[in-house]
Design a protein around this motif. Structure first.
Motif, short mmCIF file in Angstrom:
data_model
loop_
_atom_site.label_atom_id
_atom_site.label_comp_id
_atom_site.label_asym_id
_atom_site.label_seq_id
_atom_site.Cartn_x
_atom_site.Cartn_y
_atom_site.Cartn_z
N ALA A 167 0.84 -1.21 0.00
CA ALA A 167 0.00 0.00 0.00
C ALA A 167 0.87 1.26 0.00
O ALA A 167 2.00 1.25 0.49
N HIS A 168 0.33 2.32 -0.57
CA HIS A 168 1.02 3.62 -0.51
C HIS A 168 0.20 4.57 0.36
O HIS A 168 -0.96 4.30 0.70
N VAL A 169 0.78 5.68 0.73
CA VAL A 169 0.11 6.68 1.56
C VAL A 169 -1.13 7.19 0.83
O VAL A 169 -1.12 7.37 -0.39
N SER A 170 -2.19 7.43 1.56
CA SER A 170 -3.46 7.87 0.97
C SER A 170 -3.29 9.09 0.07
O SER A 170 -2.52 10.00 0.36
N THR A 171 -4.04 9.09 -1.01
CA THR A 171 -4.00 10.21 -1.94
C THR A 171 -4.88 11.37 -1.47
O THR A 171 -4.89 12.43 -2.08
N ARG A 172 -5.63 11.17 -0.40
CA ARG A 172 -6.55 12.20 0.10
C ARG A 172 -6.01 12.83 1.39
O ARG A 172 -5.70 12.14 2.35
N ASP A 173 -5.95 14.16 1.40
CA ASP A 173 -5.48 14.87 2.59
C ASP A 173 -6.41 14.63 3.79
O ASP A 173 -5.96 14.68 4.94
N SER A 174 -7.68 14.37 3.53
CA SER A 174 -8.63 14.15 4.62
C SER A 174 -8.32 12.88 5.41
O SER A 174 -8.85 12.69 6.51
N GLN A 175 -7.45 12.04 4.86
CA GLN A 175 -7.07 10.81 5.54
C GLN A 175 -5.67 10.88 6.15
O GLN A 175 -5.12 9.88 6.60
N LEU A 176 -5.13 12.11 6.19
CA LEU A 176 -3.80 12.33 6.77
C LEU A 176 -3.92 13.00 8.14
O LEU A 176 -4.99 13.51 8.50
N PRO A 177 -2.85 13.03 8.91
CA PRO A 177 -2.90 13.65 10.24
C PRO A 177 -3.23 15.13 10.19
O PRO A 177 -2.77 15.85 9.31
N GLY A 178 -4.05 15.56 11.15
CA GLY A 178 -4.40 16.97 11.25
C GLY A 178 -5.61 17.39 10.46
O GLY A 178 -6.04 18.55 10.56
N ALA A 179 -6.19 16.47 9.67
CA ALA A 179 -7.39 16.80 8.91
C ALA A 179 -8.56 17.02 9.87
O ALA A 179 -8.68 16.32 10.87
N PRO A 180 -9.43 18.00 9.59
CA PRO A 180 -10.57 18.28 10.48
C PRO A 180 -11.52 17.08 10.60
O PRO A 180 -11.71 16.33 9.64
N ARG A 181 -12.09 16.92 11.78
CA ARG A 181 -13.12 15.91 12.04
C ARG A 181 -14.29 16.60 12.75
O ARG A 181 -14.50 16.47 13.95
N PRO A 182 -15.09 17.36 11.98
CA PRO A 182 -16.17 18.15 12.59
C PRO A 182 -17.24 17.32 13.29
O PRO A 182 -17.88 17.78 14.21
N TYR A 183 -17.44 16.06 12.87
CA TYR A 183 -18.49 15.25 13.47
C TYR A 183 -18.24 14.97 14.95
O TYR A 183 -19.15 14.63 15.70
N ARG A 184 -16.96 15.12 15.39
CA ARG A 184 -16.64 14.90 16.80
C ARG A 184 -15.84 16.08 17.38
O ARG A 184 -15.19 15.95 18.41
N ASN A 185 -15.87 17.21 16.69
CA ASN A 185 -15.20 18.42 17.17
C ASN A 185 -13.71 18.19 17.46
O ASN A 185 -13.20 18.51 18.52
N GLY A 186 -13.03 17.61 16.49
CA GLY A 186 -11.61 17.33 16.69
C GLY A 186 -10.86 17.29 15.38
O GLY A 186 -11.35 17.76 14.34
N VAL A 187 -9.67 16.70 15.42
CA VAL A 187 -8.85 16.53 14.22
C VAL A 187 -8.47 15.07 14.10
O VAL A 187 -8.50 14.31 15.07
N HIS A 188 -8.09 14.69 12.90
CA HIS A 188 -7.63 13.32 12.64
C HIS A 188 -6.19 13.22 13.13
O HIS A 188 -5.32 13.97 12.70
N GLU A 189 -5.93 12.28 14.02
CA GLU A 189 -4.61 12.20 14.63
C GLU A 189 -3.61 11.37 13.83
O GLU A 189 -2.41 11.49 14.02
N GLY A 190 -4.10 10.50 12.95
CA GLY A 190 -3.19 9.58 12.29
C GLY A 190 -3.39 9.49 10.79
O GLY A 190 -3.88 10.41 10.15
N ILE A 191 -2.99 8.34 10.25
CA ILE A 191 -3.04 8.08 8.81
C ILE A 191 -4.05 6.97 8.56
O ILE A 191 -4.00 5.92 9.21
#
Length: 346
Positions: A167-191
């Motif tokens: 596998a290679h690193v995701s092509t979508r920034d939303s799946q990388l660390p620090g991406a917003p996660r508004p559904y839980r009022n937080g950020v994505h911590e990982g990959i």
């Protein structure tokens, strides 16, 4: 006995009782008078608690016994104990202990009840053992404490191997660390490693491999999936707080394995479908050894019991700090692609 002695004897006994067992005096002030009220000493605060056959002691009581500097984040359920150069961090309901940035297993995480944190006796013994360990504390490198050039961080992480073969690193920034996660009022911590963005089909038979040699800190073999209602209640609470407390986020991670690697690196392999029976807390794991299998535990699909949204979520910390926190989204992508695609280092 005449009436005179019948009055004198009880009065004398009362005076002796007052002398030897003085009551607490409470002064109640009002606009026109001050009066004295005699009352019993208040009941001592509860210091022990038993739940499911496990005995706990209150943190407030232990603070006095240990005489430590303490920092408590009530919302996150995060407890920091400082003793000289030792810094111990505990997390509500999480069976791990952070000692100067390195994680070790803990028999049971603290629980919270009646606005008080409680520690299990076995966990207390582990903590006391760590506090008595006078060995020189680990010197935390600059890479964990401040921004360093991207290539230096890449070099620091370069011993890590890909957790999903091919596998290679995701092509979508939303799946990388620090991406917003508004559904839980937080950020994505990982990959996130999804099949449609990493080039490898993900099923519950897709192996998740250890990225290096390390020590198993946590393995949720006995994980029990939440109901949809339970998960929604957690998200509702996060919405009310305006953030996702750490202990709630831990539940949303589902079935997890935590591995402590060299150089202060901790990896959390999250949302697993199942864990290899050979993975045992406190034991060593080798590079490329099977950790478990891709799943969706803890997610909205996981609580429904379907096989949608299968992926590996991978968190990487350096001495307890997000590896990515000083970098832009583009820099995070560069770091990850160079670490997990060594041929691009040329």
């Amino acid at each position: 006995m005449n009436k005179k002695w019948m009055i004198i004897i009880p009065a004398s006994l009362l005076m002796l009782f007052i002398i030897f067992f003085p009551p607490e005096v409470v002064w109640n002030h009002s606009s026109d008078q001050t009066r004295t009220v005699f009352q019993q000493n208040p009941k001592q605060a509860q210091t022990t608690l038993t739940r499911n056959g496990i005995t706990y002691q209150s943190l407030s009581y232990l603070q006095k016994q240990w005489n430590l500097d303490t920092d408590i984040n009530e919302i996150d359920g995060k407890i920091i104990l400082v003793h000289g150069k030792k810094r111990l961090t505990l997390f509500q309901e999480m069976p791990v202990l952070n000692v100067n940035g390195r994680f070790v297993p803990l028999s049971r995480g603290p629980i919270k009840e009646n606005n008080e944190f409680w520690l299990a006796n076995e966990a207390i013994r582990q903590i006391e053992k760590e506090l008595k360990d006078t060995r020189t504390s680990t010197r935390i490198p600059a890479v964990a404490l401040q921004r360093v050039p991207v290539h230096e961080l890449v070099d620091y992480l370069s011993f890590l191997k890909n957790p999903i073969r091919g596998a290679h690193v995701s092509t979508r920034d939303s799946q990388l660390p620090g991406a917003p996660r508004p559904y839980r009022n937080g950020v994505h911590e990982g990959i996130d490693w999804y099949g449609y963005t990493t080039g490898v089909k993900m099923t519950t038979k897709t192996p998740v491999l250890s990225m290096a040699d390390g020590i198993i800190v946590r393995a949720d073999h006995n994980y029990k999936e939440m109901t949809e209602s339970e998960r929604n209640q957690l998200l509702k609470k996060a919405a009310e707080l305006g953030q996702t407390p750490e202990y709630i986020l831990d539940k949303l991670r589902g079935r997890s394995v935590w591995v402590q690697y060299d150089k202060g690196i901790l990896a959390r392999y999250v949302h697993l479908d199942r864990i290899s029976k050979k993975i045992k807390v406190g034991e060593k794991v080798k590079t490329g050894q099977l950790i478990g299998y891709v799943g969706n535990s803890g997610t909205s699909d996981g609580v429904l019991g379907n096989n949608e949204g299968l992926h590996l979520h991978l968190d990487i910390f350096i001495y307890g700090e997000w590896f990515w926190r000083y970098y832009t989204m583009n820099e995070r992508r560069i770091i990850l692609e160079k670490v997990f695609h060594p041929e691009e280092k040329k």
